[in-house]
Every structure is written in structure tokens, then in C-alpha cells.
Design an enzyme around this catalytic site. Sequence first.
Site, mmCIF file in Angstrom:
data_model
loop_
_atom_site.group_PDB
_atom_site.id
_atom_site.type_symbol
_atom_site.label_atom_id
_atom_site.label_comp_id
_atom_site.label_asym_id
_atom_site.label_seq_id
_atom_site.Cartn_x
_atom_site.Cartn_y
_atom_site.Cartn_z
ATOM 1 C CB SER A 180 -1.233 -4.458 2.520
ATOM 2 O OG SER A 180 -0.910 -3.252 3.154
ATOM 3 C CE LYS A 209 -9.368 -4.017 -3.051
ATOM 4 N NZ LYS A 209 -8.271 -3.050 -3.155
ATOM 5 N NE ARG A 245 5.575 -0.330 -1.728
ATOM 6 C CZ ARG A 245 4.453 -1.018 -1.726
ATOM 7 N NH1 ARG A 245 4.337 -2.098 -0.997
ATOM 8 N NH2 ARG A 245 3.427 -0.632 -2.453
ATOM 9 C CG HIS A 283 1.417 1.253 5.411
ATOM 10 N ND1 HIS A 283 0.723 0.075 5.468
ATOM 11 C CD2 HIS A 283 1.492 1.567 4.091
ATOM 12 C CE1 HIS A 283 0.379 -0.306 4.238
ATOM 13 N NE2 HIS A 283 0.838 0.578 3.392
HETATM 14 P P1 ADP Z 1 -3.072 1.957 -1.776
HETATM 15 O O1 ADP Z 1 -4.061 0.855 -1.930
HETATM 16 O O2 ADP Z 1 -3.689 3.311 -1.769
HETATM 17 O O3 ADP Z 1 -1.856 1.875 -2.648
HETATM 18 P P2 ADP Z 1 -1.510 0.970 0.453
HETATM 19 O O4 ADP Z 1 -2.104 0.737 1.797
HETATM 20 O O5 ADP Z 1 -1.066 -0.228 -0.297
HETATM 21 O O6 ADP Z 1 -2.616 1.815 -0.292
HETATM 22 O O7 ADP Z 1 -0.288 1.973 0.545
HETATM 23 C C1 ADP Z 1 -0.433 3.285 1.037
HETATM 24 C C2 ADP Z 1 0.844 4.062 0.792
HETATM 25 O O8 ADP Z 1 1.910 3.475 1.510
HETATM 26 C C3 ADP Z 1 1.306 4.087 -0.671
HETATM 27 O O9 ADP Z 1 1.877 5.348 -0.930
HETATM 28 C C4 ADP Z 1 2.348 3.013 -0.730
HETATM 29 O O10 ADP Z 1 3.300 3.253 -1.750
HETATM 30 C C5 ADP Z 1 2.979 3.158 0.633
HETATM 31 N N1 ADP Z 1 3.599 1.925 1.096
HETATM 32 C C6 ADP Z 1 3.107 0.676 1.002
HETATM 33 N N2 ADP Z 1 3.965 -0.229 1.541
HETATM 34 C C7 ADP Z 1 5.031 0.488 1.969
HETATM 35 C C8 ADP Z 1 6.285 0.149 2.574
HETATM 36 N N3 ADP Z 1 6.618 -1.115 2.834
HETATM 37 N N4 ADP Z 1 7.124 1.140 2.888
HETATM 38 C C9 ADP Z 1 6.796 2.428 2.601
HETATM 39 N N5 ADP Z 1 5.665 2.818 2.001
HETATM 40 C C10 ADP Z 1 4.793 1.870 1.690
#
Ligand code: ADP
Length: 154
Positions: free
Chosen positions: A133, A46, A95, A22
Site C-alpha cells: 500500500s 491516523k 511477503r 490483498h
Molecule cells: P497492516 O497495516 O495491518 O500491516 P496492510 O494493509 O499493510 O495492513 O496488510 C494487511 C495484510 O496483507 C498483512 O498481512 C500483509 O502482510 C498482507 N499484504 C500486504 N501486501 C501484500 C501483498 N502484496 N501480497 C500479499 N499479502 C500482502
Amino acid sequence: MSIVTERIAIFPGSFDPFTKGHEDVARRGAQMFDKLIIAIGNNSSKQRYIPVDVMISKIKAVFSDVENIEVTSFSGLTSTFAKEQKANYLLRGLRNTTDFEYENTIAQANHHVNPDLETVFLITNPAYAFISSSIVRELEKFGADASAFLPYKI
Ligand code: ADP
């Protein structure tokens, strides 16, 4: 289509927790836009791993060196929140093809609700592509050290 003066983007997500993947997307995004708002979607039904207020202060500390990044939370529709923030861009990370399938649908829906909102995707840095995450939560649940995936200490 409205004429864009200031380029404001929101980077929405659960960020539970916010990872180095992120961080990479946010730092790259901050160079593309005048202002980048990292926004934690707060779905109160949640249960979170890291509470929203704790996560906000940790993310703020990560970007204390970046002037045009703001960190906040929101509830409700992302596209509505974007409108409230006068954001014309929505930033997301990609990703893999699984992300693409999901993001494609969401982007179309957001555009339907708010046609002025343009979704912009950044392809993940390969060094962070495997980080999610949910993997961090899983590792920590079973006592493994996931600190290498996080840009701060929990
Ligand atoms: P959501 O629950 O909205 O998918 P996330 O917190 O999982 O939220 O992810 C937010 C954004 O960050 C999404 O666009 C996701 O694809 C991107 N993302 C998640 N992990 C990574 C990573 N390791 N590298 C780059 N982008 C990521």
C-alpha cells in the site's frame, strides 16, 4: 480449546489502499473458510489516503462474485474484534522475512489476548509480492500510475 463448527476468519489490515496482493490473499482465504471478514482497522488518530467508507465499498465491489466474503471496519484490538465476530481464525499474508518478524510478534500477542484465535498465514503469490500500500501511495503522490496494482479504479 473450543470445538469449531463454522470456520470464520478475519483478514484485518489497514488496506490503505487495498491492493491486488490483498485481493489474492482474500480470494485464497475464502476457499479455506466458511466466512471471511475483511476488516479495515480504523485507527482514527491516523490520517488515511483513502477514507474507510470509500475503501469498504470498493472492496465490496471487488468481491461481488464471492458469496462468503464480508467487508467491514473496526477499531480497537484485532483479537477483541475477532471475538465479537465469533471468528476463530485470523488471516494474514507473508511477503518476506520482514513481514514474518512483524507478524510473528503480533500473532503471539493476539494469541495471548484471545487463545482461541489461530493465526493462519498465506505465502504471497510472487506476482504480487512486491506490491505494498505504501508503494502505491508513493507512486500516486508523485503522479505515477499505480492502477496496475489495484483491483478497482480510484
Ligand atoms: P497492516 O497495516 O495491518 O500491516 P496492510 O494493509 O499493510 O495492513 O496488510 C494487511 C495484510 O496483507 C498483512 O498481512 C500483509 O502482510 C498482507 N499484504 C500486504 N501486501 C501484500 C501483498 N502484496 N501480497 C500479499 N499479502 C500482502
